[in-house]
Scaffold this motif. Sequence first.
Motif, PDB file in Angstrom:
ATOM      1  N   ALA A  55       0.807  -1.216   0.000  1.00  0.00           N
ATOM      2  CA  ALA A  55       0.000   0.000   0.000  1.00  0.00           C
ATOM      3  C   ALA A  55       0.846   1.275   0.000  1.00  0.00           C
ATOM      4  O   ALA A  55       0.524   2.229  -0.717  1.00  0.00           O
ATOM      5  CB  ALA A  55      -0.964  -0.010   1.187  1.00  0.00           C
ATOM      6  N   ALA A  56       1.908   1.301   0.777  1.00  0.00           N
ATOM      7  CA  ALA A  56       2.739   2.509   0.846  1.00  0.00           C
ATOM      8  C   ALA A  56       3.338   2.842  -0.521  1.00  0.00           C
ATOM      9  O   ALA A  56       3.411   4.013  -0.909  1.00  0.00           O
ATOM     10  CB  ALA A  56       3.838   2.346   1.888  1.00  0.00           C
ATOM     11  N   GLU A  57       3.752   1.827  -1.267  1.00  0.00           N
ATOM     12  CA  GLU A  57       4.300   2.050  -2.607  1.00  0.00           C
ATOM     13  C   GLU A  57       3.205   2.512  -3.564  1.00  0.00           C
ATOM     14  O   GLU A  57       3.425   3.392  -4.402  1.00  0.00           O
ATOM     15  CB  GLU A  57       4.957   0.783  -3.137  1.00  0.00           C
ATOM     16  CG  GLU A  57       6.220   0.389  -2.415  1.00  0.00           C
ATOM     17  CD  GLU A  57       6.780  -0.935  -2.920  1.00  0.00           C
ATOM     18  OE1 GLU A  57       6.744  -1.181  -4.144  1.00  0.00           O
ATOM     19  OE2 GLU A  57       7.239  -1.725  -2.082  1.00  0.00           O
ATOM     20  N   ALA A  58       2.020   1.923  -3.452  1.00  0.00           N
ATOM     21  CA  ALA A  58       0.895   2.319  -4.302  1.00  0.00           C
ATOM     22  C   ALA A  58       0.520   3.778  -4.044  1.00  0.00           C
ATOM     23  O   ALA A  58       0.243   4.531  -4.980  1.00  0.00           O
ATOM     24  CB  ALA A  58      -0.298   1.406  -4.063  1.00  0.00           C
ATOM     25  N   VAL A  59       0.530   4.169  -2.787  1.00  0.00           N
ATOM     26  CA  VAL A  59       0.230   5.559  -2.431  1.00  0.00           C
ATOM     27  C   VAL A  59       1.277   6.486  -3.046  1.00  0.00           C
ATOM     28  O   VAL A  59       0.943   7.501  -3.662  1.00  0.00           O
ATOM     29  CB  VAL A  59       0.152   5.735  -0.896  1.00  0.00           C
ATOM     30  CG1 VAL A  59       0.200   7.206  -0.502  1.00  0.00           C
ATOM     31  CG2 VAL A  59      -1.100   5.064  -0.350  1.00  0.00           C
ATOM     32  N   ALA A  60       2.552   6.142  -2.892  1.00  0.00           N
ATOM     33  CA  ALA A  60       3.625   6.988  -3.420  1.00  0.00           C
ATOM     34  C   ALA A  60       3.509   7.144  -4.939  1.00  0.00           C
ATOM     35  O   ALA A  60       3.625   8.260  -5.468  1.00  0.00           O
ATOM     36  CB  ALA A  60       4.988   6.419  -3.035  1.00  0.00           C
ATOM     37  N   GLN A  61       3.269   6.041  -5.643  1.00  0.00           N
ATOM     38  CA  GLN A  61       3.128   6.107  -7.103  1.00  0.00           C
ATOM     39  C   GLN A  61       1.914   6.942  -7.500  1.00  0.00           C
ATOM     40  O   GLN A  61       1.971   7.742  -8.437  1.00  0.00           O
ATOM     41  CB  GLN A  61       3.001   4.708  -7.694  1.00  0.00           C
ATOM     42  CG  GLN A  61       4.287   3.927  -7.705  1.00  0.00           C
ATOM     43  CD  GLN A  61       4.127   2.577  -8.398  1.00  0.00           C
ATOM     44  OE1 GLN A  61       3.220   2.366  -9.195  1.00  0.00           O
ATOM     45  NE2 GLN A  61       5.023   1.654  -8.086  1.00  0.00           N
ATOM     46  N   SER A  62       0.817   6.751  -6.810  1.00  0.00           N
ATOM     47  CA  SER A  62      -0.414   7.476  -7.133  1.00  0.00           C
ATOM     48  C   SER A  62      -0.268   8.968  -6.872  1.00  0.00           C
ATOM     49  O   SER A  62      -0.752   9.792  -7.661  1.00  0.00           O
ATOM     50  CB  SER A  62      -1.591   6.894  -6.348  1.00  0.00           C
ATOM     51  OG  SER A  62      -1.782   5.539  -6.688  1.00  0.00           O
ATOM     52  N   LEU A  63       0.390   9.323  -5.781  1.00  0.00           N
ATOM     53  CA  LEU A  63       0.620  10.744  -5.493  1.00  0.00           C
ATOM     54  C   LEU A  63       1.560  11.368  -6.516  1.00  0.00           C
ATOM     55  O   LEU A  63       1.379  12.533  -6.899  1.00  0.00           O
ATOM     56  CB  LEU A  63       1.155  10.925  -4.074  1.00  0.00           C
ATOM     57  CG  LEU A  63       0.146  10.671  -2.955  1.00  0.00           C
ATOM     58  CD1 LEU A  63       0.822  10.756  -1.589  1.00  0.00           C
ATOM     59  CD2 LEU A  63      -1.043  11.638  -3.042  1.00  0.00           C
ATOM     60  N   ALA A  64       2.550  10.608  -6.974  1.00  0.00           N
ATOM     61  CA  ALA A  64       3.444  11.109  -8.024  1.00  0.00           C
ATOM     62  C   ALA A  64       2.665  11.321  -9.328  1.00  0.00           C
ATOM     63  O   ALA A  64       2.865  12.318 -10.030  1.00  0.00           O
ATOM     64  CB  ALA A  64       4.615  10.145  -8.236  1.00  0.00           C
ATOM     65  N   ALA A  65       1.759  10.392  -9.648  1.00  0.00           N
ATOM     66  CA  ALA A  65       0.922  10.548 -10.843  1.00  0.00           C
ATOM     67  C   ALA A  65       0.022  11.772 -10.700  1.00  0.00           C
ATOM     68  O   ALA A  65      -0.146  12.550 -11.650  1.00  0.00           O
ATOM     69  CB  ALA A  65       0.084   9.285 -11.073  1.00  0.00           C
TER      70      ALA A  65
END
Length: 143
Positions: A55-65
């Motif tokens: 989840a933490a990686e998914a959040v980071a990628q989504s926020l970058a997008a």
Amino acid sequence: MILGCIADDFTGATDLANTLTRRGMHTVQTIGIPKGEAPEADAVVVALKSRTIPAAEAVAQSLAALAWLRAQGCTQIYFKYCSTFDSTALGNIGPVTEALMQALGTDFSIACPAFPENKRTVFKGYLFAGDGLLNESGMQDHP
């Protein structure tokens, strides 16, 4: 650019881009977050591969997008998650949605797993895949 979309996988991103295009929006789909500027379009769909990562990686990628989409001038944001994916306490849908909401400064969002064109519907709070309940459809273990 009006609409910026963040999708948790390539297939869902493609389904969304196809739907937007057929409804008359000039739509561009990217694989991952581009380095440069987006071409001229009504909508951009960023396809991530974040559905099954922590989840933490998914959040980071989504926020970058999200940051990239906002830099392109997107004024509306849409998070496309898998219509057959259950977000448990350890899943990604809830944490990504909450992070996007916080970054956008909103305390309200609608989450609906329906995608009628792909025969994913919600009736009385139950998710259907075709004519049957998702948990009885053969897709109950997806992914």
